[in-house]
Scaffold this active site. Structure first.
Site, PDB file in Angstrom:
ATOM      1  N   ASN A 152       0.800  -1.224   0.000  1.00  0.00           N
ATOM      2  CA  ASN A 152       0.000   0.000   0.000  1.00  0.00           C
ATOM      3  C   ASN A 152       0.832   1.273   0.000  1.00  0.00           C
ATOM      4  O   ASN A 152       0.356   2.325  -0.383  1.00  0.00           O
ATOM      5  CB  ASN A 152      -0.964   0.013   1.190  1.00  0.00           C
ATOM      6  CG  ASN A 152      -0.287  -0.277   2.501  1.00  0.00           C
ATOM      7  OD1 ASN A 152       0.353  -1.307   2.671  1.00  0.00           O
ATOM      8  ND2 ASN A 152      -0.401   0.635   3.438  1.00  0.00           N
ATOM      9  N   SER A 200     -11.090  -5.277   0.460  1.00  0.00           N
ATOM     10  CA  SER A 200     -11.894  -4.227   1.074  1.00  0.00           C
ATOM     11  C   SER A 200     -12.495  -3.331  -0.005  1.00  0.00           C
ATOM     12  O   SER A 200     -11.779  -2.842  -0.886  1.00  0.00           O
ATOM     13  CB  SER A 200     -10.998  -3.400   2.000  1.00  0.00           C
ATOM     14  OG  SER A 200     -11.728  -2.336   2.551  1.00  0.00           O
ATOM     15  N   CYS A 325      -2.298   5.381   7.851  1.00  0.00           N
ATOM     16  CA  CYS A 325      -2.292   4.960   9.255  1.00  0.00           C
ATOM     17  C   CYS A 325      -1.108   5.516  10.016  1.00  0.00           C
ATOM     18  O   CYS A 325      -1.177   5.728  11.215  1.00  0.00           O
ATOM     19  CB  CYS A 325      -2.281   3.442   9.336  1.00  0.00           C
ATOM     20  SG  CYS A 325      -3.355   2.713   8.116  1.00  0.00           S
TER      21      CYS A 325
HETATM   22  C1  LIG Z   1      -6.499  -0.225   3.480  1.00  0.00           C
HETATM   23  C2  LIG Z   1      -5.744  -1.463   3.751  1.00  0.00           C
HETATM   24  C3  LIG Z   1      -6.122  -2.337   4.771  1.00  0.00           C
HETATM   25  C4  LIG Z   1      -7.255  -2.032   5.706  1.00  0.00           C
HETATM   26  O1  LIG Z   1      -8.513  -2.093   5.075  1.00  0.00           O
HETATM   27  P1  LIG Z   1      -9.781  -1.413   5.775  1.00  0.00           P
HETATM   28  O2  LIG Z   1     -10.926  -1.829   4.933  1.00  0.00           O
HETATM   29  O3  LIG Z   1      -9.544   0.055   5.765  1.00  0.00           O
HETATM   30  O4  LIG Z   1      -9.858  -1.980   7.159  1.00  0.00           O
HETATM   31  C5  LIG Z   1      -5.405  -3.502   4.940  1.00  0.00           C
HETATM   32  N1  LIG Z   1      -4.362  -3.794   4.137  1.00  0.00           N
HETATM   33  C6  LIG Z   1      -3.961  -2.995   3.148  1.00  0.00           C
HETATM   34  C7  LIG Z   1      -2.818  -3.387   2.281  1.00  0.00           C
HETATM   35  C8  LIG Z   1      -4.630  -1.785   2.922  1.00  0.00           C
HETATM   36  O5  LIG Z   1      -4.227  -0.982   1.943  1.00  0.00           O
END
Ligand SMILES: *Cc1c(COP(=O)(O)O)cnc(C)c1O
Length: 396
Positions: A152, A200, A325
């Site tokens: 990410n 997600s 985060c």
């Molecule tokens: C955004 C993200 C998450 C968390 O997902 P949410 O739906 O916001 O809880 C977990 N892992 C990665 C790689 C992400 O980019």
């Protein structure tokens, strides 16, 4: 002022098509799938249609899909389930990497406190782990390998299929956090040897607060949330029907337009990388090949990422200084440290994550503004002065 949104790795705009598809399930068809009457049963049908749609996009079976509240919950549930079954079998070794999302790292940390042996593999300077590293790390007491599909922060696309093959050969469960990959990269859980996969909706133009967990038939899954019998007894709580419908529409739409969207974003991404590379004492973080189509991440020596971000925001550019985060904390990104950036350099990072609706004109504007703001911040920076006088060594 026009807003240029380039923080799509944090979240994306929910598409009109998705919203239109969700609305009926909040107003006319608001039933609870557990109700036995016709309104409830219609909701149940809709839920199963959405599950089938998601399964098709992943080449999975509908009964291998569980809906959750998002990527974090899916990651927690997958990892804690594997740990639970591991414990029963006397296997307490888990393999992951240093560049995972905190939803994975913090869950592993919790298990470490409970006596699990957590091994976080090093990555190379572009953020990759190799299948060979995974193979060498697997032991008789390994109960889980969890490695993200696409990073990410720096966009590294891991060799998931090959890692999955190694795990399969050794009989170890393989989970992948595919939150940045779903809707962006091809997913075929069968071909890619994946046992568990998290996604997600809000990362691919779906709504926030809804995700899915794929769990291969035969792999143990325990529940995080106790209560009713929803999701085949694995995730209690009245199903978020509008959200689940939104997720399924968004995933189908993203999957159908995947190549076209990526083609468009790669042109924009490479133009942005080329432009920002012209700034002296800067460096691209992450790889040149096998990189997410939407990800650009740079370090600029002698400045603070946070100040850069705020000044860009004042010019209408919404970006990130690393992962959403870690923003707001003073620690530099664990991902940038893992690829070998020093604390100082890692502090001067900027992540720009694109969507297919960004334009070339926006990219030109971003390049121009970043150049100006970096220059401005350097003029005021005591660190930059020390670099110029040689009291401090340039690293980039
Ligand atoms: C955004 C993200 C998450 C968390 O997902 P949410 O739906 O916001 O809880 C977990 N892992 C990665 C790689 C992400 O980019």
């Amino acid at each position: 002022m026009r807003i240029i949104y380039v923080d799509n790795a944090a979240t994306t705009q929910t598409s009109k098509k998705v919203i239109d598809g969700m609305l009926p399930y909040m107003y006319e068809q608001y039933g609870n799938p557990s109700s036995l009457h016709s309104v409830g049963q219609r909701a149940k049908e809709v839920l199963e249609e959405a599950r089938a749609k998601v399964a098709r996009c992943l080449n999975a079976n509908p009964n291998e899909i569980y809906f959750t509240s998002g990527g974090s919950e899916s990651d927690n549930q997958a990892i804690l389930s594997a740990a639970e079954i591991g414990l029963k079998r006397g296997k307490k070794h888990i393999i992951s990497t240093k560049v995972e999302h905190h939803a994975v790292l913090h869950t592993l940390n919790k298990l470490k406190k409970q006596g699990f042996d957590i091994q976080l593999l090093d990555v190379d300077k572009e953020g990759f782990v190799t299948p060979g590293q995974v193979k060498d790390a697997i032991r008789d007491d390994t109960c889980l390998v969890t490695i993200m599909y696409a990073n990410n922060e720096i966009g590294t696309i891991m060799p998931i299929k090959e890692i999955g093959a190694v795990c399969r050969e050794k009989g170890v469960t393989f989970h992948t956090d595919a939150v940045q990959a779903a809707g962006h990269l091809k997913i075929d859980v069968q071909d890619q040897n994946i046992d568990m996969l998290s996604l997600s909706a809000h990362k691919f133009h779906g709504p926030k607060g809804v995700g899915a967990l794929y769990v291969k038939k035969g792999i143990f899954l325990s529940n995080l949330i106790e209560g009713g019998a929803q999701e085949r007894n694995r995730r209690a709580g009245t199903e978020n029907i509008p959200g689940i419908v939104g997720l399924s529409i968004a995933l189908e739409d993203a999957t159908e337009h995947l190549e076209e969207n990526n083609h468009k974003m790669i042109i924009l991404r490479d133009k942005l990388i080329e432009g920002l590379s012209q700034i002296e004492h800067s460096a691209l973080n992450g790889p040149h090949t096998n990189r997410s189509a939407n990800n650009v991440n740079f370090c600029f020596e002698g400045i603070e990422g946070e100040s850069l971000l705020l000044l860009l925001d004042a010019k209408g550019i919404c970006a990130s200084s690393g992962s959403a985060c870690t923003s707001g904390s003073l620690d530099p990104s664990h991902v940038l440290l893992a690829i070998g950036r020093s604390h100082e350099v890692a502090h001067g990072s900027l992540r720009l994550s694109l969507s297919e609706s960004n334009t070339e004109e926006e990219i030109d504007y971003i390049i121009e503004q970043v150049e100006q703001v970096v220059c401005y911040l350097r003029r005021m920076s005591p660190v930059w002065k020390e670099l110029l006088t040689g009291e401090r060594q340039f690293m980039l």
